[in-house]
Design an enzyme around this catalytic site. Structure first.
Site, mmCIF file in Angstrom:
data_model
loop_
_atom_site.group_PDB
_atom_site.id
_atom_site.type_symbol
_atom_site.label_atom_id
_atom_site.label_comp_id
_atom_site.label_asym_id
_atom_site.label_seq_id
_atom_site.Cartn_x
_atom_site.Cartn_y
_atom_site.Cartn_z
ATOM 1 N N ALA A 68 14.855 -19.238 7.448
ATOM 2 C CA ALA A 68 14.001 -20.425 7.318
ATOM 3 C C ALA A 68 14.839 -21.679 7.119
ATOM 4 C CB ALA A 68 13.014 -20.245 6.169
ATOM 5 N N GLY A 69 15.756 -21.633 6.155
ATOM 6 C CA GLY A 69 16.567 -22.804 5.864
ATOM 7 C C GLY A 69 17.539 -23.139 6.975
ATOM 8 N N GLY A 77 19.046 -23.474 0.730
ATOM 9 C CA GLY A 77 18.952 -22.131 1.313
ATOM 10 C C GLY A 77 19.259 -22.182 2.793
ATOM 11 N N ARG A 82 2.747 -1.037 4.507
ATOM 12 C CA ARG A 82 3.705 -0.659 3.463
ATOM 13 C C ARG A 82 3.045 -0.366 2.126
ATOM 14 N NH1 ARG A 82 8.483 -5.048 4.943
ATOM 15 N NH2 ARG A 82 9.184 -3.968 6.835
ATOM 16 N N GLY A 110 19.207 -19.229 4.907
ATOM 17 C CA GLY A 110 18.796 -18.029 5.620
ATOM 18 C C GLY A 110 18.055 -18.416 6.882
ATOM 19 N N HIS A 120 10.722 -5.019 -2.615
ATOM 20 C CA HIS A 120 11.367 -5.526 -1.409
ATOM 21 C C HIS A 120 11.129 -7.020 -1.188
ATOM 22 C CE1 HIS A 120 12.996 -5.656 2.579
ATOM 23 N NE2 HIS A 120 11.833 -5.786 3.173
ATOM 24 N N HIS A 164 8.366 -1.564 -0.763
ATOM 25 C CA HIS A 164 8.683 -0.988 0.553
ATOM 26 C C HIS A 164 8.779 0.529 0.430
ATOM 27 C CE1 HIS A 164 10.601 -0.253 4.391
ATOM 28 N NE2 HIS A 164 10.562 -1.538 4.691
#
Length: 671
Positions: free
Chosen positions: A45-46, A41, A338, A43, A430, A267
């Protein structure tokens, strides 16, 4: 059933992280070159983890199923990222961010992790500014902030409505630097399909090259799962259509406990679905609730007139509008968390006040904000006695500067101009607060396997506050994992390169190939999407915003039926040794069908209401909190961590008891 050890350091909460960093083992720079780390991954974090680990000297192999790390779903985050810098001088602090996050999660998160998150939040902003992330700034030059749901301060840093994209570009640029130096080997268009364990430790993965179809073995001394959440188990969600649970689920089936799968965020601010053939939903940033007011007409006659097209929402007089969040929650108004806002919208629509043809929409109205900003702008520019039309023109300009790309996106999708008529919104799936169970070091219950960002369960409890996803992803990737992983890898400096010709790798590779062959040989008649939609409808109808025992038991039985039919009757066109999106989807939906059952089992076992998990049997019956979710702290103040036993319906429950030493455990109130 066992009680889990989260390995939380002893001592005062404000000293835990500092003391822990001082106590853990380190790997010296020369030895880091001898150690390989796989990151699944890319994104926030990755990407942050891969860049940081490579910068420190480790050899990193990074995998993403997209054609570029820039395609990671982190790019879709719009509204901002939280940090306790108190630039607005409104009383914010590390403790207040810690408190708001624990309270927002309905007291179902681990105190030590949340405090660490708040503690490093300021460092994230400094890091991103240094990378060139174009955060909004106010007139004095400081970074600007806005407020988000569940808080009474402004602590959200933002870049218009493109914050996720800009932060991801920062992480991507840091990754690219290391790719150019040869410290990160990038595997685009590769999907992890299995974790490989050698002597009980995570030592690599089996991945499929999505372009050629080749099944490959990749080894490392540690594996980091940063593959995002599992919201697409509902089929319709705000997630990218490729977002899936496969990496996390395959790790779970190899021994990593899966924690709190029923904690899913709905959400409140999404574009309503338009029909049965829609493939995904679109998020409208929570930042819009800073200036937008949410309402429905008070009178059923007006609802029917709007649905039939006889009148427009702007024709509803102010006294005939129900600003229901402001009415029910005067202290927080439109900026309640939310889960609270979503349930309130559902309640109004279930009562017959939904404003669109399906009855599943409420209004998000900017008329008041446009007038307010227009008057302020006129004063600033020295315009005396401006006309109403001029005030609206000036106000629309201010709104465009703040939210222009979001308004443009809404108009392109709905063909309505949100400057002139209220937006229609409705809750949608979400974010997932559940995920792989990790200890304080972010290690799963499989030694050498770590999980970061949305893939783990650790920081948000039963509900995530807005703008905290980006904060957790970057905190894990930049400032937590690079420290804690060294404590484990210090014992591997003499291990040498992990061979991929061992029995463990060969067996794992053959198992993946057999799984693929089974699908390709299946001579069914139904598409993968047919089964995914069936699963999604069960999940939304019976495991969605509100849950009860009857529906959860029905869902578990129905998911089993769908799974059995899936194996018998799914059809995969094309071949295995080529680009084949249907095969990709089949492998992912197989995992969703197992996860969906565990999800429902977890929701059935947790008979309390908390955060995004709302059990209809657990509601406040009287008093000022009447109708609100009712927690059961006596019986459920724990993390549910499920162990795979071969059948999702027979998973074994382990508990991590939650302790609250720095925050009083009490029912939430946003009134």
């Amino acid at each position: 059933m066992a009680t889990l050890d989260a390995k939380i350091p002893a001592g005062p909460i404000k000293d835990k992280w500092t003391k822990h960093k001082n106590d853990i083992n380190l790997v010296n720079p020369a030895n880091k070159r001898l150690i390989d780390i796989i990151v699944v991954g890319t994104g926030l974090a990755g990407g942050a983890a891969a860049a940081s680990l490579a910068e420190m000297g480790y050899s990193v192999k990074a995998f993403c199923f997209q054609d570029s790390p820039r395609r990671a779903h982190s790019i879709a985050a719009q509204g901002g990222i939280n940090a306790a810098k108190n630039y607005q001088n409104d009383g914010d602090s590390i403790y207040r961010l810690f408190y708001d996050t624990v309270k927002g999660g309905d007291y179902r998160s681990r105190e030590a992790n949340v405090y660490r998150l708040a503690e490093v939040s300021g460092n994230i902003i400094d890091q991103c500014v240094a990378q060139g992330v174009p955060f909004a700034r106010e007139y004095g030059g400081l970074l600007d902030n806005r407020s988000f749901g569940g808080v009474l301060v402004s602590r959200t840093f933002y870049a218009k409505g493109q914050t996720g994209q800009q932060l991801l570009l920062g992480a991507y640029s840091a990754m690219n630097r290391q790719i150019g130096k040869g410290k990160i080997k990038m595997y685009n268009r590769h999907e992890m399909l299995e974790l490989v364990k050698v002597d009980g430790k995570a030592r690599g993965i089996i991945a499929r090259n999505l372009v050629t179809g080749a099944v490959e073995s990749h080894s490392a001394h540690a594996v980091v799962i940063a593959s995002g959440g599992y919201g697409n188990v509902f089929f319709l969600s705000t997630n990218a259509m490729g977002s899936n649970t496969t990496a996390a689920w395959r790790v779970h089936k190899k021994g990593a406990y899966f924690a709190n799968p029923c904690y899913t965020q709905i959400h409140p601010t999404c574009i309503p679905r338009s029909g049965d053939y829609q493939s995904k939903l679109t998020l409208m940033s929570e930042s819009l609730r800073n200036d937008g007011r949410i309402w429905v007409p008070k009178n059923i006659d007006d609802i029917e007139a709007i649905r039939s097209g006889k009148i427009k929402p702007v024709q509803i007089a102010e006294e005939n509008r129900d600003y229901y969040l402001e009415r029910r929650y005067p202290a927080f108004g439109n900026l309640v968390p939310r889960d609270v806002a979503s349930r309130a919208a559902k309640e109004r629509c279930d009562a017959g006040y939904g404003v669109n043809a399906t009855g599943e929409a409420v209004y998000l109205d900017f008329a008041s904000a446009i007038k307010r900003y227009g008057k302020e702008k006129a004063i600033v520019t020295g315009e005396e006695n401006p006309s109403d039309s001029r005030i609206i023109e000036l106000g629309e300009g201010v709104i465009e500067d703040k939210y222009g790309n979001l308004f443009q996106m809404y108009e392109k999708i709905t063909d309505d101009n949100p400057y002139k008529t209220p937006m229609q919104i409705y809750p949608a799936v979400h974010y997932t607060m559940g995920g792989i169970w990790v200890d304080y070091n972010l290690m799963t219950s499989v030694p050498g396997c770590y999980a970061a960002g949305e893939a783990n369960f650790s920081d948000h409890g039963a509900n995530r506050l807005g703008a905290s996803a980006l904060m957790q992803g970057l905190a894990d990737g930049y400032f937590v994992l690079p420290y804690t992983i060294g404590d484990y890898l210090a014992d591997d400096i003499r291990t040498g390169e992990i061979p991929t010709d061992s029995t463990e790798f060969k067996e794992a590779e053959e198992a993946v190939k057999a799984r693929i062959t089974k699908f390709m040989d299946n001579k069914g008649t139904k598409s993968v999407d047919h089964f995914h939609k069936l699963l999604g409808k069960i999940m939304w109808d019976k495991v969605g915003m509100a849950r009860n025992e009857k529906h959860l038991k029905e869902a578990i039985a129905e998911i089993r039926v769908v799974r059995e039919e899936f194996y018998k009757n799914v059809l995969i066109p094309g071949g295995a040794m080529e680009l084949n999106p249907e095969l990709e989807k089949a492998l992912r939906v197989e995992d969703f069908l197992e996860l969906g059952e565990l999800f429902a089992c977890d929701a059935l076992a947790r008979t309390e209401s908390c955060g995004g998990h709302f059990r209809e049997e657990s509601v406040e019956l009287d008093g000022p909190q009447k109708g609100e979710a009712k927690r059961d702290d006596t019986n459920f103040a724990y993390v549910s961590a499920w162990e795979w036993t071969g059948d999702p319906g027979q998973a074994k429950l382990h508990k991590e008891e939650l302790e609250f030493n720095d925050i009083e455990l009490k029912q939430r109130s946003y009134k």
